[in-house]
Motif scaffolding. Structure first.
Motif, short mmCIF file in Angstrom:
data_model
loop_
_atom_site.label_atom_id
_atom_site.label_comp_id
_atom_site.label_asym_id
_atom_site.label_seq_id
_atom_site.Cartn_x
_atom_site.Cartn_y
_atom_site.Cartn_z
N PHE A 132 -55.72 -16.63 73.65
CA PHE A 132 -55.38 -16.80 72.24
C PHE A 132 -56.41 -17.65 71.51
CE2 PHE A 132 -53.17 -19.00 68.76
CZ PHE A 132 -52.63 -17.92 68.08
N PHE A 133 -56.87 -18.75 72.14
CA PHE A 133 -57.74 -19.70 71.45
C PHE A 133 -59.24 -19.46 71.65
CE2 PHE A 133 -53.85 -22.40 71.68
CZ PHE A 133 -53.74 -22.69 70.34
N SER A 134 -59.65 -18.62 72.58
CA SER A 134 -61.07 -18.42 72.85
C SER A 134 -61.76 -17.77 71.66
CB SER A 134 -61.26 -17.57 74.10
OG SER A 134 -60.73 -16.28 73.90
N ARG A 135 -63.09 -17.80 71.66
CA ARG A 135 -63.86 -17.27 70.52
C ARG A 135 -63.54 -15.81 70.25
NH1 ARG A 135 -68.33 -18.46 67.53
NH2 ARG A 135 -68.66 -20.42 68.62
N ASP A 136 -63.36 -15.03 71.29
CA ASP A 136 -63.03 -13.60 71.13
C ASP A 136 -61.54 -13.34 71.25
OD1 ASP A 136 -65.77 -13.03 70.92
OD2 ASP A 136 -65.97 -12.94 73.11
N GLY A 137 -60.73 -14.39 71.09
CA GLY A 137 -59.31 -14.27 71.34
C GLY A 137 -58.49 -13.80 70.15
N THR A 138 -57.19 -13.83 70.35
CA THR A 138 -56.25 -13.30 69.37
C THR A 138 -56.29 -14.04 68.05
OG1 THR A 138 -54.80 -12.71 71.22
CG2 THR A 138 -53.84 -12.65 69.02
N LEU A 139 -56.41 -15.37 68.09
CA LEU A 139 -56.39 -16.16 66.86
C LEU A 139 -57.54 -15.77 65.94
CD1 LEU A 139 -55.17 -18.37 65.14
CD2 LEU A 139 -56.47 -20.06 66.45
N TYR A 155 -63.69 -25.49 71.83
CA TYR A 155 -64.84 -26.40 71.74
C TYR A 155 -64.75 -27.28 70.50
CZ TYR A 155 -69.67 -28.07 71.65
OH TYR A 155 -70.78 -28.86 71.62
N ALA A 156 -64.29 -26.71 69.39
CA ALA A 156 -64.25 -27.45 68.14
C ALA A 156 -63.10 -28.45 68.11
CB ALA A 156 -64.14 -26.48 66.96
N VAL A 157 -61.92 -28.02 68.52
CA VAL A 157 -60.73 -28.89 68.49
C VAL A 157 -59.98 -28.75 69.81
CG1 VAL A 157 -60.39 -29.08 65.99
CG2 VAL A 157 -59.59 -27.04 67.19
N PRO A 158 -60.55 -29.22 70.90
CA PRO A 158 -59.92 -29.00 72.22
C PRO A 158 -58.55 -29.63 72.36
CG PRO A 158 -61.72 -30.59 72.39
CD PRO A 158 -61.79 -30.01 71.02
N MET A 159 -58.36 -30.87 71.86
CA MET A 159 -57.07 -31.53 72.02
C MET A 159 -55.99 -30.84 71.20
SD MET A 159 -56.84 -33.76 74.31
CE MET A 159 -55.18 -34.27 73.87
N ALA A 160 -56.33 -30.39 70.00
CA ALA A 160 -55.36 -29.67 69.19
C ALA A 160 -54.94 -28.38 69.90
CB ALA A 160 -55.95 -29.36 67.81
N ALA A 161 -55.90 -27.72 70.54
CA ALA A 161 -55.60 -26.46 71.24
C ALA A 161 -54.66 -26.70 72.41
CB ALA A 161 -56.89 -25.80 71.71
N VAL A 162 -54.93 -27.73 73.22
CA VAL A 162 -54.07 -27.96 74.39
C VAL A 162 -52.70 -28.49 73.98
CG1 VAL A 162 -56.03 -28.30 75.95
CG2 VAL A 162 -55.04 -30.28 74.79
N VAL A 163 -52.64 -29.27 72.90
CA VAL A 163 -51.34 -29.74 72.40
C VAL A 163 -50.49 -28.56 71.94
CG1 VAL A 163 -50.22 -30.98 70.50
CG2 VAL A 163 -52.03 -32.09 71.80
N ALA A 239 -60.98 -27.62 80.90
CA ALA A 239 -61.50 -28.36 82.05
C ALA A 239 -61.87 -29.79 81.67
CB ALA A 239 -62.71 -27.65 82.66
N GLY A 240 -61.20 -30.34 80.66
CA GLY A 240 -61.46 -31.72 80.23
C GLY A 240 -62.56 -31.85 79.20
N GLY A 241 -63.26 -30.79 78.89
CA GLY A 241 -64.38 -30.84 77.96
C GLY A 241 -63.98 -30.52 76.54
N PRO A 242 -64.97 -30.41 75.66
CA PRO A 242 -66.39 -30.73 75.92
C PRO A 242 -66.64 -32.23 75.86
CG PRO A 242 -66.11 -30.01 73.66
CD PRO A 242 -64.75 -29.88 74.31
#
Length: 293
Positions: A132-139, A155-163, A239-242
């Motif tokens: 869903f969140f990947s560059r080529d994903g659904t979003l 990559y841009a908002v990793p914490m928002a994505a995992v939350v 994986a904890g990044g970026p």
């Protein structure tokens, strides 16, 4: 021969003895091993893998000097507050209230959709969130229909994505808890308040919430402790990044212990995580005790 008071007291707790033994073996045992390992220089490979040496509090001193540790601690608090305390708890309560008032077909459809994410294996849910969140994903595919450019959200908002991913996966539990709790609210109290002129928000604030406050505290404790231990979802997504931007304490412990091979230092991070969970648990249990009449 009649049982003495002391014997009756012992027999009363005899049925829970197997559960206590299992807890000691499968919970207390690993916790004690982790604390003991955190006081050594145990490693995944090399001579310290076979013969670890006692180093005392050296690993904890390294934690105090490690710039990644306070960052991970802050990200863990942010992750728990955003996805458990605010996300799952508030959204779960809102869904439970709305489904209680919705038509049966709508309530069943929404409930099934929400619970479907919860019953998925965590690894499957993690890959679904990644898709869903990947560059080529659904979003991006959906936003692209409105002319929005592609964004690498992980990559841009990793914490928002995992939350958001954890809220999506875990809200069903809170929703089910609150649906059961709302059924315990006496209908006559709500009807009496309505006849006295109380609006919907007033009835919710002054009647519903005080009645279910025990369920709220219990749910907060459970989702907080569960969210503290979330690893697979974050590891698959970022994986904890970026640059450690989404490295929570479970991810940091895994990286140090199994990626860099420093078992002693990794278990020191895990021990801190256990202590944080114990503090949260003790605080919630005290809150529950204070609410008892």
């Amino acid at each position: 021969m009649p049982a003495t008071p002391r014997r009756r007291h012992v027999l009363r707790y005899l049925p829970v003895l197997p559960a206590v033994v299992l807890l000691l073996v499968f919970l207390a045992g690993p916790v004690l091993w982790a604390f003991q390992a955190s006081l050594t220089n145990a490693a995944l490979t090399g001579r310290h893998a076979r013969n670890p040496e006692w180093v005392g509090l050296e690993n904890y001193q390294r934690l105090a000097q490690d710039p990644v540790f306070p960052l991970s601690l802050g990200l863990t608090v942010l992750f728990v507050a955003g996805s458990a305390v605010l996300g799952q708890n508030v959204l779960g309560l809102a869904l439970a209230v709305l489904m209680r008032r919705a038509r049966p077909v709508v309530a069943a459809t929404v409930g099934t959709a929400v619970v479907a994410a919860w019953v998925l294996p965590e690894i499957v849910a993690a890959f679904a969130a990644y898709a869903f969140f990947s560059r080529d994903g659904t979003l991006n595919q959906l936003l692209g229909r409105f002319g929005a450019p592609d964004v690498d959200w992980l990559y841009a908002v990793p914490m928002a994505a995992v939350v958001l991913a954890n809220v999506w996966r875990g809200t069903a539990f809170s929703m089910l808890v609150y649906r059961a709790a709302l059924n315990s609210v006496p209908a006559e109290l709500l009807e009496a308040a309505h006849m006295d002129g109380a609006g919907a928000w007033q009835r919710f604030s002054f009647i519903t919430l005080p009645v279910i406050r025990g369920s709220i505290a219990t749910n907060l404790m459970l989702v907080t402790l569960q969210t503290l231990a979330v690893f697979t979802l974050i590891w698959v997504l970022t994986a904890g990044g970026p640059a450690n931007a989404s490295t929570t304490l479970p991810v940091l412990a895994y990286q140090e212990a199994f990626k860099f091979g420093d078992i002693g230092y990794g278990t020191a991070v895990a021990t801190v995580l256990i202590l944080i969970g114990a503090v949260f648990g003790a605080a919630y249990l005290r809150l529950l005790r204070e609410q008892k009449p």
